[in-house]
Scaffold this motif. Sequence first.
Motif, short mmCIF file in Angstrom:
data_model
loop_
_atom_site.label_atom_id
_atom_site.label_comp_id
_atom_site.label_asym_id
_atom_site.label_seq_id
_atom_site.Cartn_x
_atom_site.Cartn_y
_atom_site.Cartn_z
N ASP A 61 0.86 -1.19 0.00
CA ASP A 61 0.00 0.00 0.00
C ASP A 61 0.90 1.24 0.00
OD1 ASP A 61 -2.08 1.78 0.18
OD2 ASP A 61 -2.43 1.46 2.32
N ALA A 62 1.28 1.66 -1.17
CA ALA A 62 2.17 2.82 -1.30
C ALA A 62 1.95 3.47 -2.66
CB ALA A 62 3.62 2.39 -1.16
N THR A 63 1.80 4.78 -2.67
CA THR A 63 1.65 5.53 -3.92
C THR A 63 2.50 6.79 -3.86
OG1 THR A 63 -0.22 6.87 -3.13
CG2 THR A 63 -0.74 4.76 -4.20
N ILE A 64 2.86 7.27 -5.04
CA ILE A 64 3.51 8.57 -5.19
C ILE A 64 2.77 9.33 -6.28
CG2 ILE A 64 5.58 9.77 -5.96
CD1 ILE A 64 7.27 7.68 -4.63
N SER A 65 2.40 10.55 -5.95
CA SER A 65 1.80 11.44 -6.95
C SER A 65 2.90 12.25 -7.60
CB SER A 65 0.79 12.37 -6.27
OG SER A 65 0.35 13.38 -7.17
N LEU A 66 2.99 12.17 -8.94
CA LEU A 66 4.00 12.92 -9.70
C LEU A 66 3.29 14.03 -10.46
CD1 LEU A 66 6.90 11.38 -11.81
CD2 LEU A 66 5.65 13.38 -12.57
N ARG A 67 3.57 15.29 -10.10
CA ARG A 67 2.89 16.42 -10.72
C ARG A 67 3.90 17.41 -11.29
NH1 ARG A 67 -0.11 19.29 -6.28
NH2 ARG A 67 -0.77 20.66 -7.98
N GLN A 68 3.62 17.85 -12.50
CA GLN A 68 4.38 18.93 -13.12
C GLN A 68 3.67 20.25 -12.81
OE1 GLN A 68 7.26 18.67 -14.35
NE2 GLN A 68 7.49 16.53 -15.01
N MET A 69 4.38 21.18 -12.16
CA MET A 69 3.76 22.44 -11.75
C MET A 69 3.84 23.51 -12.83
SD MET A 69 2.65 21.43 -8.91
CE MET A 69 2.02 22.94 -8.17
N TYR A 70 4.72 23.32 -13.82
CA TYR A 70 4.81 24.23 -14.96
C TYR A 70 4.30 23.51 -16.21
CZ TYR A 70 7.89 27.17 -12.06
OH TYR A 70 8.41 27.95 -11.07
N HIS A 71 3.87 24.27 -17.16
CA HIS A 71 3.29 23.70 -18.38
C HIS A 71 4.32 22.82 -19.11
CE1 HIS A 71 1.06 23.24 -22.07
NE2 HIS A 71 2.09 23.72 -22.76
N ILE A 72 3.86 21.68 -19.59
CA ILE A 72 4.67 20.74 -20.35
C ILE A 72 4.17 20.72 -21.79
CG2 ILE A 72 5.35 18.31 -20.57
CD1 ILE A 72 6.50 19.67 -18.11
N SER A 73 5.10 20.75 -22.76
CA SER A 73 4.69 20.71 -24.17
C SER A 73 4.10 19.37 -24.55
CB SER A 73 5.89 21.04 -25.07
OG SER A 73 6.42 22.30 -24.77
N SER A 74 4.75 18.29 -24.10
CA SER A 74 4.26 16.94 -24.43
C SER A 74 4.79 15.95 -23.41
CB SER A 74 4.71 16.53 -25.84
OG SER A 74 6.12 16.41 -25.90
N VAL A 75 4.12 14.80 -23.34
CA VAL A 75 4.57 13.72 -22.46
C VAL A 75 4.49 12.41 -23.24
CG1 VAL A 75 2.26 13.41 -21.47
CG2 VAL A 75 4.27 12.59 -20.23
N SER A 76 5.49 11.55 -23.03
CA SER A 76 5.50 10.22 -23.65
C SER A 76 5.59 9.16 -22.56
CB SER A 76 6.70 10.07 -24.60
OG SER A 76 6.63 11.02 -25.64
N ILE A 77 4.82 8.09 -22.72
CA ILE A 77 4.87 6.94 -21.82
C ILE A 77 5.46 5.78 -22.60
CG2 ILE A 77 3.56 5.45 -20.28
CD1 ILE A 77 1.37 7.60 -20.23
N LEU A 78 6.63 5.33 -22.22
CA LEU A 78 7.36 4.31 -22.97
C LEU A 78 7.50 3.05 -22.13
CD1 LEU A 78 10.15 6.77 -24.16
CD2 LEU A 78 8.17 6.04 -25.48
N LYS A 79 7.41 1.89 -22.79
CA LYS A 79 7.49 0.62 -22.07
C LYS A 79 8.31 -0.38 -22.87
CE LYS A 79 2.98 1.20 -19.81
NZ LYS A 79 1.66 0.61 -19.53
#
Length: 697
Positions: free
Chosen positions: A480-498
């Motif tokens: 039972d463990a989570t981490i919230s990852l937040r960008q506080m400044y605007h991001i142009s794009s995000v990629s999720i790679l696997k």
Amino acid sequence: MRLFKRTLPNQSSLQSADLILDNKIFLFKIWEPYSFKGNLSWTEDPYKDKTWKFYLHCLRMVSFLTNGYEMTKDLKYLKKAVWFITSWMEFNPTPEKNVSEWAWSGHGTANRLLNLIYFWSEYKNSPIYNEDFGQKFMDLLETHGHFLADQKNYEDYNHGIFQDQALLELTVFFKHFKNCNEWQEIAISRLLARFNKDVSNSGVHREHSPAYHVVVHNLFIVIKDFMDYHKIQYPADFSQKLYLMQDFLAYMTKSNGYLPLVGDTGLSSAFNSIEEGHILNEHWAYRSSKGKQGTLPEKIFFAYLDSGVALFRTDLNKHFKNKIFWYFSCAFNSIIHKHADDLSFELQYKNTDFIVDSGKYNYKEKDEFRKYFRSVFAHNTIAVDGKTYPLNKEQIGKSLLFDSYEQSESYYVVQGCHELYSGIRIYRTMIQLRDQALIIHDRIVSDKHHQYTQIFNIGKDVSVIKRDNDNFLLVSKKEDATISLRQMYHISSVSILKGQENPIYAWQSYDFNQKHPITSLHFTKDGQSIEFLTILAMDDSIHIDTVKIHEANNFYHFRFIDIYGNNLFTDIKVRKYSEEELFRQKIRQYGKSKEAKDAWELFSNRNGYKLVRCNMNLNKRQIKNQFFVELNGVLVKTIYANDIDSANQADFYSNGYVYISIANEDGNWSNDERPTKEQLNQYFERNKLILYYLDES
């Protein structure tokens, strides 16, 4: 007889010896035994692997066979060892005459010499001793001695330790060699120089890899034992640095016993890495015994500024609810075991590795996956224009770790920067808000337009849930463990790679030639000088709605505000370093230091202060103006010696002396008093003066 053994006599080594008796060359478990018939050509390369060839020419088979004889006294093992040695000598008699580039490499020759000496210790009094073979064997050992003592064959990194370890052992057991005393002096002087160069004053090995920290520590601790046993003297600070190496190990070993997978490190437990009789440090005694012995290491935050490493951990401290460990590095000391991981970090929360480093994979530098594992994309840092940065000698010294202005019980701060991409400087500030959140502020400065990518590699035991482009939830699959990852400044794009293979992204390696897919998050922005501000919050234990940053009086002031407009912390101040301050940190991290003591004298008695000096026995021409002076850890203003006109000024002069002006009240001297050399030496025993410098020799 106390000697070094590359393999130890046990059931496993006996099984290896039995394979070798059957003409099956076993070196390590990562390779299947290689079967051969008849003789060897010593050019064999069945796995197209330089590491296999390296160990073949180390004659590792001879060590296993000697293990077999030591355990059973069965002469078949010694006879087979003689066969291998005779065959090797026939094809590779000298450094000038051989059939393989691996026959007389520096590191390989050292390992082979240790195996040969171990063999000789069992063979010389055995029933199969042969005088003709014995004479050829002595000639071979002497050739090894000449080779290892020759500076042109010396490998100027950790391999040099192996070379001098072997050379030292040769001089202890074969004193009849004409050059024995000279070789021993060479071995000891190079060992101590290597130790002081490769291990920082804070006890961190500088080859960018926790695994090699352990390897080098263990090398030197057995060398120390060997020197103690054979009554060979060494400086007192040799033992002290080994103590500090164990202290660093106590703090960087994670709660599960594993080392951070930084640089060329594989997944292995550190708890059994040091023999009980070799434990010098009370914190490592506690960690390795799992609390049964020693003292609990309770310090939460460490910044090893002379080494480029910072650590934060609450998992050993009962006063924190959330158990956190992170390891942050920013150092380019050499190209040895170096990855493009400057400003990267690894994060464990509770028992889950959330943000992970890559591991080594292998040492085949032409392997496309090895290239990936060393690249910036395998680490948690910043990439520029979709490319990694070069790993070459020209980059040494371009990466710095430096301290923050202040710490408190509520937050901990460390900073780093590098200029490893041409024309770009990247700063990263890590702010740990108690045990609740890690704030990452990346500030990138350039005169030209670029694409910047902030990379997070997520561990295999973590699920990634996308809330939106700026907000992700990382969920442990184990607990039972989570981490919230937040960008506080605007991001142009995000990629999720696997686990992608073309191009290669999102892999991790635990073991040699092993890899498994993970998830990578790539956040991208375009521009000249840009910033990322990222919050990693543990189990939503803190709710930050807004972060405000403003610059004033050479500090960045951070305010963390909740949804009601309340300040969650008092303003956190982060020092904005000047170019002069960054240069001093470069000297501290990449240079040398020397305490001024035992040679102080009065230069002149002046109104209100004494101008005193100490011969540092250093070549100022090689140092030039790349130095600074600290007295009791406080920077002393540097001024040309001829211009010193008041107290608390210093210079390192062209004659090799350090000059410093000491106020009369600080030394309890009257204005007319002329302190003697003895009085000055006593003063500087109480007040430590350190010269930090870069030596260009």
